[in-house]
Design an enzyme around this catalytic site. Sequence first.
Site, PDB file in Angstrom:
ATOM      1  N   SER A  51      17.189  37.334   2.457  1.00  0.00           N
ATOM      2  CA  SER A  51      17.562  36.635   1.246  1.00  0.00           C
ATOM      3  C   SER A  51      18.750  36.317   0.945  1.00  0.00           C
ATOM      4  CB  SER A  51      17.318  37.705  -0.198  1.00  0.00           C
ATOM      5  OG  SER A  51      15.916  37.836  -0.389  1.00  0.00           O
ATOM      6  N   HIS A 110      13.841  31.955   0.328  1.00  0.00           N
ATOM      7  CA  HIS A 110      13.626  31.810   1.753  1.00  0.00           C
ATOM      8  C   HIS A 110      13.215  30.306   2.053  1.00  0.00           C
ATOM      9  CE1 HIS A 110      13.756  36.133   2.972  1.00  0.00           C
ATOM     10  NE2 HIS A 110      13.791  36.281   1.487  1.00  0.00           N
ATOM     11  N   HIS A 162       7.569  39.643   4.399  1.00  0.00           N
ATOM     12  CA  HIS A 162       7.554  40.998   3.902  1.00  0.00           C
ATOM     13  C   HIS A 162       6.331  41.887   3.608  1.00  0.00           C
ATOM     14  CE1 HIS A 162      11.419  38.845   2.385  1.00  0.00           C
ATOM     15  NE2 HIS A 162      12.005  40.193   2.671  1.00  0.00           N
ATOM     16  N   TYR A 220       5.788  43.626   1.222  1.00  0.00           N
ATOM     17  CA  TYR A 220       5.211  43.726  -0.264  1.00  0.00           C
ATOM     18  C   TYR A 220       4.539  42.399  -0.655  1.00  0.00           C
ATOM     19  CZ  TYR A 220       9.626  40.888  -0.971  1.00  0.00           C
ATOM     20  OH  TYR A 220      10.513  39.688  -0.846  1.00  0.00           O
ATOM     21  N   GLU A 221       4.827  41.309   0.290  1.00  0.00           N
ATOM     22  CA  GLU A 221       3.807  40.277   0.006  1.00  0.00           C
ATOM     23  C   GLU A 221       2.280  40.315   0.194  1.00  0.00           C
ATOM     24  OE1 GLU A 221       6.436  36.632   1.098  1.00  0.00           O
ATOM     25  OE2 GLU A 221       6.920  38.100   2.356  1.00  0.00           O
ATOM     26  N   ALA A 224      19.612  41.716   2.395  1.00  0.00           N
ATOM     27  CA  ALA A 224      20.173  41.911   0.965  1.00  0.00           C
ATOM     28  C   ALA A 224      19.816  43.396   0.615  1.00  0.00           C
ATOM     29  CB  ALA A 224      19.839  41.117  -0.274  1.00  0.00           C
ATOM     30  N   MET A 269      14.055  46.350   1.099  1.00  0.00           N
ATOM     31  CA  MET A 269      12.591  46.197   1.300  1.00  0.00           C
ATOM     32  C   MET A 269      12.251  45.344   2.765  1.00  0.00           C
ATOM     33  SD  MET A 269      11.665  44.973  -2.573  1.00  0.00           S
ATOM     34  CE  MET A 269      12.470  45.624  -3.918  1.00  0.00           C
ATOM     35  N   SER A 270      13.080  45.497   3.726  1.00  0.00           N
ATOM     36  CA  SER A 270      12.665  44.843   4.788  1.00  0.00           C
ATOM     37  C   SER A 270      13.223  45.363   6.000  1.00  0.00           C
ATOM     38  CB  SER A 270      13.227  43.286   4.878  1.00  0.00           C
ATOM     39  OG  SER A 270      14.723  43.593   5.027  1.00  0.00           O
ATOM     40  N   ASN A 320      24.055  44.661  -4.974  1.00  0.00           N
ATOM     41  CA  ASN A 320      24.025  45.349  -6.331  1.00  0.00           C
ATOM     42  C   ASN A 320      24.275  46.797  -6.075  1.00  0.00           C
ATOM     43  OD1 ASN A 320      21.223  44.797  -5.395  1.00  0.00           O
ATOM     44  ND2 ASN A 320      21.101  46.799  -6.464  1.00  0.00           N
ATOM     45  N   HIS A 374      16.565  40.275  -9.335  1.00  0.00           N
ATOM     46  CA  HIS A 374      16.626  39.290  -8.037  1.00  0.00           C
ATOM     47  C   HIS A 374      17.718  38.388  -8.446  1.00  0.00           C
ATOM     48  CE1 HIS A 374      15.190  37.679  -4.555  1.00  0.00           C
ATOM     49  NE2 HIS A 374      15.049  36.324  -4.903  1.00  0.00           N
TER      50      HIS A 374
HETATM   51  N1  HPA Z   1      16.680  47.948  -3.779  1.00  0.00           N
HETATM   52  C1  HPA Z   1      15.968  47.276  -2.989  1.00  0.00           C
HETATM   53  N2  HPA Z   1      16.010  46.306  -2.353  1.00  0.00           N
HETATM   54  C2  HPA Z   1      17.059  45.504  -2.715  1.00  0.00           C
HETATM   55  C3  HPA Z   1      17.891  45.918  -3.689  1.00  0.00           C
HETATM   56  C4  HPA Z   1      17.849  47.069  -4.119  1.00  0.00           C
HETATM   57  O1  HPA Z   1      18.669  47.874  -4.989  1.00  0.00           O
HETATM   58  N3  HPA Z   1      18.858  45.041  -3.737  1.00  0.00           N
HETATM   59  C5  HPA Z   1      18.678  43.866  -2.743  1.00  0.00           C
HETATM   60  N4  HPA Z   1      17.579  44.272  -2.306  1.00  0.00           N
END
Ligand code: HPA
Length: 272
Positions: free
Chosen positions: A31, A62, A84, A86-87, A114, A212-213, A236, A247
């Site tokens: 991302s 993406h 992903h 989750y998709e 990310a 998540m990847s 973050n 996001h």
């Molecule tokens: N959690 C999960 N996936 C993420 C995060 C997070 O805080 N930040 C960026 N991708």
Amino acid sequence: MTKLKEQLQETTDFLRGKGLEQVDFGLILGSGLGELAEEIENPVAISFSEVPHFSLSKVVGHAGKLVYGTLAGKKVLAMQGRFHYYEGHSMQTVTYPVRMMAALGIHSIVVTNAAGGVNEAFEPGNLMLITDHINFTGDNPLIGENEDDMGPRFPDMSQAYTKNYQEAAKAAAAEQGIVLQEGVYMGFSGPTYETPAEIRMARTMGADAVGMSTVAEVIVAAHSGLKVLGISCITNLAAGMQSSLNHEEVVETTERVKEQFKQLVKTTLKNM
Ligand code: HPA
């Protein structure tokens, strides 16, 4: 031939037809980190939608294309975007690009993402060298029949992230004056961000960052005998460590640190 091998044959034949010759490094750009592919010299860009047996990536941030060419003097094939779990993709779909890279003769991959910072010493905007991971997705791309000529039934994950490449990244960071944190990436399925309780659990379990990847891709890389460099952009602080998550913040942070990120990967590639 098994179905997977037939599909890989069709995918690699197609890519060879587009002009791909020898490729050494695969880059999976997470991302907001896809801009690195724009620095590839003599690029051949191929949209995911054209590639046989590729699915379409739909997440904001993406681009969904493959870019082949030269970066930092190395022959690379970059993925701008990834699939992903989750998709709704299966673990096999998520990791098909890594299978494809192995089938093309690529010997090493650079995986980027990310991630949320769990380690209290991290700050948003830090880059983190991934030294190891925890697969907390509840699934594994290798479940099912094993194709013994593609890799072992029980792959060793003791050194999934290649030590020499970690050293190369640290040297590159020092050379460029870039702060490079290091730590363990814990992969969740998403698409929810974690709860504060899950983040306390993650920290207790030894995680420094969550996302998540990546973990499924690295499992298939290990199965395929590929060497791996992993870099997270800590976009973050994880849930419970700041007031809320979204996001937009993830995208804003990758935007802010993308020059550093690109410099780090290019300088590391030179030394790999
Ligand atoms: N959690 C999960 N996936 C993420 C995060 C997070 O805080 N930040 C960026 N991708």
